[in-house]
Scaffold this motif. Structure first.
Motif, PDB file in Angstrom:
ATOM      1  N   GLU A  23       0.851  -1.150   0.057  1.00  0.00           N
ATOM      2  CA  GLU A  23      -0.087   0.017   0.125  1.00  0.00           C
ATOM      3  C   GLU A  23       0.757   1.421   0.136  1.00  0.00           C
ATOM      4  N   VAL A  24       0.953   2.066  -1.220  1.00  0.00           N
ATOM      5  CA  VAL A  24       1.718   2.853  -1.503  1.00  0.00           C
ATOM      6  C   VAL A  24       1.527   4.132  -0.163  1.00  0.00           C
ATOM      7  N   PRO A  25       0.390   4.536   0.230  1.00  0.00           N
ATOM      8  CA  PRO A  25       0.275   5.595   1.066  1.00  0.00           C
ATOM      9  C   PRO A  25       0.813   5.011   2.667  1.00  0.00           C
ATOM     10  N   GLU A  26       0.803   3.681   2.731  1.00  0.00           N
ATOM     11  CA  GLU A  26       1.465   3.368   3.958  1.00  0.00           C
ATOM     12  C   GLU A  26       3.140   3.473   4.044  1.00  0.00           C
ATOM     13  N   VAL A  27       3.443   3.312   2.754  1.00  0.00           N
ATOM     14  CA  VAL A  27       4.863   3.222   2.672  1.00  0.00           C
ATOM     15  C   VAL A  27       5.354   4.814   3.014  1.00  0.00           C
ATOM     16  N   LEU A  28       4.472   5.824   2.271  1.00  0.00           N
ATOM     17  CA  LEU A  28       5.025   6.962   2.151  1.00  0.00           C
ATOM     18  C   LEU A  28       4.600   7.898   3.678  1.00  0.00           C
ATOM     19  N   GLY A  29       3.457   7.282   4.206  1.00  0.00           N
ATOM     20  CA  GLY A  29       3.188   7.747   5.641  1.00  0.00           C
ATOM     21  C   GLY A  29       4.074   7.411   6.700  1.00  0.00           C
ATOM     22  N   LEU A  30       4.568   6.177   6.374  1.00  0.00           N
ATOM     23  CA  LEU A  30       5.354   5.726   7.679  1.00  0.00           C
ATOM     24  C   LEU A  30       6.904   5.932   7.557  1.00  0.00           C
ATOM     25  N   SER A  31       7.373   5.823   6.521  1.00  0.00           N
ATOM     26  CA  SER A  31       8.861   5.987   6.191  1.00  0.00           C
ATOM     27  C   SER A  31       9.440   7.223   6.176  1.00  0.00           C
ATOM     28  N   ASP A  32      10.545   7.312   6.569  1.00  0.00           N
ATOM     29  CA  ASP A  32      11.517   8.575   6.195  1.00  0.00           C
ATOM     30  C   ASP A  32      12.036   8.440   4.865  1.00  0.00           C
ATOM     31  N   ARG A  33      12.337   7.268   4.366  1.00  0.00           N
ATOM     32  CA  ARG A  33      13.157   7.221   3.341  1.00  0.00           C
ATOM     33  C   ARG A  33      12.319   5.995   2.258  1.00  0.00           C
ATOM     34  N   VAL A  34      12.200   6.113   1.090  1.00  0.00           N
ATOM     35  CA  VAL A  34      11.487   5.155   0.290  1.00  0.00           C
ATOM     36  C   VAL A  34      12.380   4.817  -0.696  1.00  0.00           C
ATOM     37  N   LEU A  35      12.493   3.340  -0.813  1.00  0.00           N
ATOM     38  CA  LEU A  35      12.911   2.774  -2.186  1.00  0.00           C
ATOM     39  C   LEU A  35      11.980   2.313  -3.012  1.00  0.00           C
ATOM     40  N   VAL A  36      12.240   2.461  -4.295  1.00  0.00           N
ATOM     41  CA  VAL A  36      11.295   1.828  -5.377  1.00  0.00           C
ATOM     42  C   VAL A  36      11.647   0.676  -5.968  1.00  0.00           C
ATOM     43  N   MET A  37      10.965  -0.499  -5.910  1.00  0.00           N
ATOM     44  CA  MET A  37      11.490  -1.578  -6.619  1.00  0.00           C
ATOM     45  C   MET A  37      10.599  -1.936  -7.919  1.00  0.00           C
ATOM     46  N   ARG A  38      11.121  -2.364  -8.922  1.00  0.00           N
ATOM     47  CA  ARG A  38      10.234  -2.945 -10.180  1.00  0.00           C
ATOM     48  C   ARG A  38      10.921  -4.059 -10.730  1.00  0.00           C
ATOM     49  N   GLU A  39      10.266  -5.085 -10.740  1.00  0.00           N
ATOM     50  CA  GLU A  39      10.896  -6.294 -11.649  1.00  0.00           C
ATOM     51  C   GLU A  39      12.312  -6.374 -10.934  1.00  0.00           C
TER      52      GLU A  39
END
Lengths: 353, 506
Positions: B461-477
């Motif tokens: 859940e993207v909002p959860e990642v954004l709301g909780l984290s200080d820093r975000v890593l995005v992974m694809r394939e």
């Protein structure tokens, strides 16, 4: 043999063909993303089956070397096969059960119960035909109870058949009063102890049960669905297969095989007793597993089971012919189980790499 | 056969609830003969549930389904197949021990007097494989030895064998290479030309552009847009429709941690063949790092590899400057890493045992006195940890099975807290947790970080990642695509990155 073309003559089939669940393809299989797999050309030999037959031949050689005059004589072969008959028939039913993903611990007890029930004074008074029907009905009935408990009562096969293991033998003891019930119907003994075309009827029966079992497993919808139920029950359900009813029927088949085995045991010992069929469950499971059937279900062959039964029979004969103790015999059996399964495990592991 | 363009299927106001979750909350869908109808939506938007309703595997709690203008009930998988709806599940539903032909015809084998008509069956199977462009796959070949692509084709042939008029394809290209995808699309085009309808689910927008006709977008179990033109609707519009999910929970404001800054976990060049490649990142003490991405992007696999449950092909994991032995959970635990896995019940908890037993499971040697567990101390420590986590009821003797999802998650976290772990890996920490308990878990995760624990979390859940984290890593394939402070990212921006074929690249 996987490529049969679109001719209508495809019913002609070499034994290892499709009977051989796990044995397909020792040729390298292209697992790249470009395709499924290439058609193999030429004859496909079956590694597992080859190993098993090799073990069987090796044991025969051992037997022959130890007793050159008698071991491969017609009378010893006939004796071996007659002794193998009952356990062989039970193993056919066990193969179905294990391929369907289950286990049946009660086969020995069901043999005992059927053998006692068909030889009570009351049953015998109706004549040989009723005795046969009685044994088969008792077997099917007990097997069906197993199947219904497992399929609809949601009991684990181990538990349901463990209960039948205890209670069927208990009932057999109750019916017989723990005494040996001698067969007085000479007609029964004459038929089942007799020969047909020079070959004992018991051996004919063993062959017939294996042949019917093979056709049922490999050539009928029921048999192929048994693989589906054991291999991926959810897929089977989503494909519209009535998995519960199928499971119940598989255990009924195992029970039927026990009824047939009871006929054989009664003929051989000329009596019915609650001590018949002791340890049949262990011998049958061992034969099935040696034959390459996966205990987890979904894969297995009856040919493998037949060879597994024969391997044990030959081992038994080697030991009796040479007057060796049964304790060593049991140790040898244990070693054979482990070695046979390890050998096959080796071939499957290399298969997928 | 209906003419292309005729309405084949309509679903109106479909509702499906599971205990605690309203998976579908008014879904509308209209599919016409001969079209490729694409379903778009984030993870958890309700696509899978909708498919299962269509396939007859789930019964809806409300709403109407019509098939060719007549009201229809899809009471079972067989009923759905019978009226002409076939489903290709993402997880292949094949029997490995049976042949290609037997799998294709499983459940409706051509037979005479109970005997399968093998010749007929194989000939038909051969025709189907030829139609799918793969005549080289022999019908007698055992399915277990085929590659994933080969198995996919068998699954597809099975749908064709049912003479389906509507085929549901759930991410059919996930296991395929590029040339196989072309082949699949050719088959799909042939099918639609014959009037067969396809409901197509994919996260790859480029595929939807190539073969899709119309698009329906789901969000939070509802249809938010239907019958958009697949070729011309701008990507930004699609992404906007999918995002902006209702955030049921308010994320607590972040308190600054005491000793923020020291690097605790360092991952360099971590690679596992066909799962993920060259993943590098660091997590500092007191920092929360979130990994965003779609299911199958390799996020959980990265977490499990860091934890040693999977062995990396190459790359290193370093905790406080010490390199960990690859593929060793023991080494990871001793270095102070804890994992709360995705499948809580099967991967983490002993459901029939007490909370205390579960909490001390990873620390049993510390609780041993001459080989016996010091039950008194175990109970005391468990109780104090439970109180710290506000796990209710704070009774360490209670069976874990009787706890709610949120409290079970806390029990897993407690296991690592009693070990005083330094790095906490959380895989989908709020899955199966109801809304009220989520807020508590969020607060708890913040508290742990404030106490100096380095937190690495994965959430679909993207909002959860954004709301909780200080820093975000995005992974694809399997690749790390981007890394940015959470404050600089928006939900739409992240979604844009995780969707294949979107125009914005990181």
């Amino acid at each position: 043999m996987s490529d049969v073309g679109e001719k209508s003559t495809v019913e002609k089939v070499d034994p290892p063909d499709n009977a051989g669940g796990p044995l397909a393809g020792q040729e390298p299989v292209t697992t790249g993303p470009t395709s499924g797999a290439r058609t193999p050309s030429g004859l496909r030999l079956d590694i597992r089956l080859t190993i098993l037959i090799g073990v069987l031949i090796a044991l025969c050689v051992v037997g022959y070397v130890s007793q050159p005059e008698t071991f491969l004589s017609e009378s010893n072969i006939s004796t071996m096969l007659r002794l193998a008959a009952a356990i062989g028939v039970v193993s056919v039913g066990m193969t179905f059960v294990i391929i369907s993903g289950g286990i049946d611990l009660s086969v020995g007890s069901m043999v005992a119960l059927a053998s006692v029930w068909m030889t009570t004074l009351a049953t015998q008074s109706y004549g040989p035909f009723v005795m046969v029907v009685c044994a088969l009905a008792v077997g099917v009935g007990a097997g069906l109870i197993n199947g219904l408990l497992i399929a609809y009562g949601r009991l684990v096969p181990f538990i349901a058949t463990l209960a039948m293991y205890a209670s069927a033998r208990g009932l057999a003891e109750r019916l017989s009063g723990r005494s040996t019930q001698v067969v007085t119907q000479q007609g029964y003994l004459d038929f089942f102890r007799g020969d047909f075309l020079g070959i004992p009827v018991l051996i004919w029966m063993l062959a017939l049960v294996f042949a019917v079992g093979w056709v049922l497993l490999n050539r009928t919808t029921f048999g192929r669905r048994t693989f589906a139920v054991g291999g991926n029950a959810e897929a089977a359900r989503l494909a519209g297969i009535n998995v519960k009813r199928h499971t119940a029927m598989v255990y009924a088949i195992a029970g039927l095989c026990c009824g047939i085995a009871a006929l054989m045991v009664v003929a051989r010992t000329t009596s019915g007793a609650s001590t018949n069929g002791m340890f049949y469950e262990l011998d049958a499971i061992a034969a099935v597993v040696i034959g390459g059937t996966l205990l987890s279900g979904g894969r297995g062959t009856l040919i493998g089971t037949l060879i597994g039964v024969l391997i044990f029979t030959v081992v038994n004969s080697i030991f009796t012919q040479n007057n060796l103790e049964t304790d060593i015999q049991n140790i040898a059996k244990g070693v054979i189980i482990v070695v046979a399964v390890l050998l096959q495990y080796g071939t499957t592991r290399t298969r997928k790499t | 056969m209906s003419e292309p363009g005729d309405v084949l299927l309509t679903m109106t106001g479909i509702v499906k609830t599971f205990p605690g979750v309203r998976a579908l909350d008014g879904v509308d869908l209209e599919v016409r003969a001969g079209e490729v109808h694409c379903l778009l939506g984030q993870n958890g938007a309700g696509k899978s549930t909708l498919i299962k309703v269509l396939a007859g595997a789930h019964q809806p709690d409300g709403g109407e389904i019509t098939w060719l203008g007549q009201p229809a009930t899809l009471g079972s998988p067989v009923a759905a197949l019978r009226i002409g709806i076939a489903t290709m599940y993402q997880e292949l539903d094949l029997v490995e021990g049976l042949s290609v032909a037997e799998n294709i015809f499983l459940g409706h084998e051509p037979s005479a007097f109970g005997f399968t008509r093998r010749g007929h069956m194989r000939a038909e199977a051969r025709k189907l494989m030829r139609r799918l462009g793969h005549p080289e796959i022999p019908p007698g070949r055992e399915v277990g030895v085929l590659s994933a692509a080969g198995q996919q084709l068998v699954s597809m042939a099975r749908a064709l064998a049912h003479d389906a008029r509507l085929i549901i394809m759930d991410e059919p290209t996930a296991a395929l290479a590029a040339d196989e995808v072309d082949n699949l699309f050719r088959v799909v085009a042939d099918l639609t030309a014959e009037g067969v309808a396809v409901v197509y689910i994919s996260h790859r927008l480029e595929e939807i552009r190539r073969i899709g006709h119309r698009v329906t977008v789901l969000k939070d179990g509802r249809t938010v847009a239907s019958n958009l033109d697949a070729a011309t609707t701008p990507t930004s519009e699609l992404v906007n429709l999918m995002s902006g999910r209702m955030v049921e929970t308010v994320f607590p404001t972040r308190e600054e941690s005491a000793d923020r800054g020291t690097e605790v976990l360092r991952v360099e060049g971590l690679t596992r063949a066909s799962e993920f490649a060259d993943v590098s990142f660091t997590v500092n003490a007191g920092e929360i790092v979130g990994i965003a991405g779609l299911v199958g992007a390799g996020r959980s696999e990265v977490l499990e590899t860091v934890f040693g449950a999977r062995k990396a092909d190459s790359g290193t994991v370093t905790v406080n400057g010490k390199r960990l032995r690859p593929g060793s959970v023991t080494a990871a635990v001793q270095a102070g890493i804890g994992l709360a896995p995705e499948e809580r019940k099967s991967q983490a908890l002993l459901l029939d045992q007490s909370v205390a037993s579960n909490v001390i499971l990873a620390s049993l040697p510390e609780y041993a006195r001459i080989g016996f567990t010091d039950r008194g101390r175990a109970l005391r420590d468990s109780r104090s940890t439970l109180e710290r986590l506000d796990l209710r009821p704070a009774d360490p003797r209670r069976e874990v099975r009787t706890l709610s999802g949120g409290n079970q998650q806390k029990a897993v976290v407690a296991r690592w807290l009693v070990r005083e772990c330094k790095v906490l890996l959380l895989d989908e920490p709020t899955r199966g947790v109801d809304v009220g308990a989520r807020a508590e878990l969020y607060r708890l995760i913040h508290e742990l970080a404030a106490a100096g624990v380095a937190v690495l979390l994965v959430s679909s859940e993207v909002p959860e990642v954004l709301g909780l984290s200080d820093r975000v890593l995005v992974m694809r394939e399997g690749r790390l695509l981007a890394e940015a402070p959470a404050s600089e990212l928006t939900e739409a921006a992240v979604l844009d990155m995780v969707m294949e074929g979107s125009e914005v690249m990181a």
